[in-house]
Motif scaffolding. Structure first.
Motif, PDB file in Angstrom:
ATOM      1  N   ARG A  63       0.821  -1.209   0.000  1.00 49.11           N
ATOM      2  CA  ARG A  63       0.000   0.000   0.000  1.00 49.11           C
ATOM      3  C   ARG A  63       0.853   1.255   0.000  1.00 49.11           C
ATOM      4  NH1 ARG A  63      -4.260   1.968   4.589  1.00 49.11           N
ATOM      5  NH2 ARG A  63      -2.304   2.239   5.712  1.00 49.11           N
ATOM      6  N   ARG A 169      -4.907   4.745  -1.694  1.00 47.44           N
ATOM      7  CA  ARG A 169      -5.615   5.391  -0.587  1.00 47.44           C
ATOM      8  C   ARG A 169      -7.009   5.802  -1.038  1.00 47.44           C
ATOM      9  NH1 ARG A 169      -2.670   6.076   4.373  1.00 47.44           N
ATOM     10  NH2 ARG A 169      -0.581   5.256   3.908  1.00 47.44           N
ATOM     11  N   PRO A 170      -7.955   5.901  -0.100  1.00 46.28           N
ATOM     12  CA  PRO A 170      -9.316   6.306  -0.473  1.00 46.28           C
ATOM     13  C   PRO A 170      -9.353   7.762  -0.928  1.00 46.28           C
ATOM     14  CG  PRO A 170      -9.102   6.089   1.907  1.00 46.28           C
ATOM     15  CD  PRO A 170      -7.840   5.541   1.324  1.00 46.28           C
ATOM     16  N   PRO A 171     -10.373   8.149  -1.703  1.00 44.69           N
ATOM     17  CA  PRO A 171     -10.469   9.520  -2.217  1.00 44.69           C
ATOM     18  C   PRO A 171     -10.378  10.587  -1.129  1.00 44.69           C
ATOM     19  CG  PRO A 171     -12.061   8.115  -3.317  1.00 44.69           C
ATOM     20  CD  PRO A 171     -11.455   7.295  -2.227  1.00 44.69           C
ATOM     21  N   THR A 173      -8.715  10.580   1.641  1.00 47.88           N
ATOM     22  CA  THR A 173      -7.325  10.724   2.080  1.00 47.88           C
ATOM     23  C   THR A 173      -6.520  11.500   1.051  1.00 47.88           C
ATOM     24  OG1 THR A 173      -7.460   8.638   3.295  1.00 47.88           O
ATOM     25  CG2 THR A 173      -5.259   9.481   2.830  1.00 47.88           C
TER      26      THR A 173
END
Length: 233
Positions: A63, A169-171, A173
């Motif tokens: 990640r 990473r999520p939007p 973040t």
């Protein structure tokens, strides 16, 4: 035509000089070829070493690393091209890894002492400190950029260059990273980010940012594009 002993000695000496000159030229070419070969071998070893480090880092935390290879020189050069070396002030680089974009920034004309490199991996930080001893190396989390750079950034930066794998990473973040980054930059400064995706790595809707996207850099595996974001005045 009569040839005297003195003439014969002179001709022999001249022939020896010509032979010596040819020999010196050949030896010089051999030395140059050997040096070039040694240099290429060293570069190849360094490249293989960097790729091995990336693979190791990716296995440990996919990640955070996001890629098994460093950015190519072509991609690094394209990213660096959006930084103005004539503008004074520091340049922040986040996720420099083994330093391909750092090298491109220096080749672009950014003095090494102006670079502030934020890297999460302690191993990469150690490597960067050896390769770029005059740069400021900060070991920390780029997604908490203000806290990570506290005490290291004495004035606002003229650019931020990112090699972070944002799509890991999520939007929310990714958007938060941009919101935290721009207050650290001078007005009009670019946030430069590469991606393998066809869409913007920083969500555009409601961001208050204008964006430019480059054409595909095909001499990178996989091909990538560079997005350049600026705040709307």
């Amino acid at each position: 035509m009569r040839v005297t002993a003195a003439d014969l000695v002179d001709r022999v000496a001249e022939a020896k000089l010509k032979v010596a000159a040819v020999r010196y030229k050949v030896e010089g070419e051999v030395r140059n070829t050997a040096e070039k070969f040694k240099s290429r071998v060293s570069e190849a070893k360094a490249k293989l070493g960097d790729e091995a480090r990336f693979i190791k880092s990716w296995i440990a935390d996919p990640r955070r690393t996001g890629s098994v290879t460093p950015s190519s020189p072509a991609l690094a050069k394209r990213m660096a091209s959006f930084v103005d070396p004539e503008q004074s002030g520091p340049v922040i680089e986040i996720g420099p890894g083994t330093g391909p974009v750092t090298e491109a920034l220096i080749e672009r004309g950014i003095d090494e002492s102006r670079l502030i490199l934020v890297e999460y991996s302690p191993e990469f930080c150690e490597l960067l400190s050896k390769r770029f001893p005059r740069a400021t190396i900060v070991q920390g989390d780029a997604y908490a950029l203000s806290a990570t750079l506290a005490g290291h950034l004495q004035e606002k930066a003229i650019a931020l260059v990112s090699s972070l794998p944002l799509f890991n990473r999520p939007p929310a973040t990714r958007s938060a990273l941009a919101r935290e980054a721009f207050p650290l930059l001078v007005e009009g400064a670019p946030f430069i980010q590469f991606t393998y995706s066809v869409i913007s790595p920083i969500p555009r809707k409601g961001s208050g940012l204008k964006a430019f996207v480059s054409d595909w850099v095909l001499r990178n595996i996989p091909p990538a594009r560079v997005w350049v974001y600026r705040q709307i005045r």
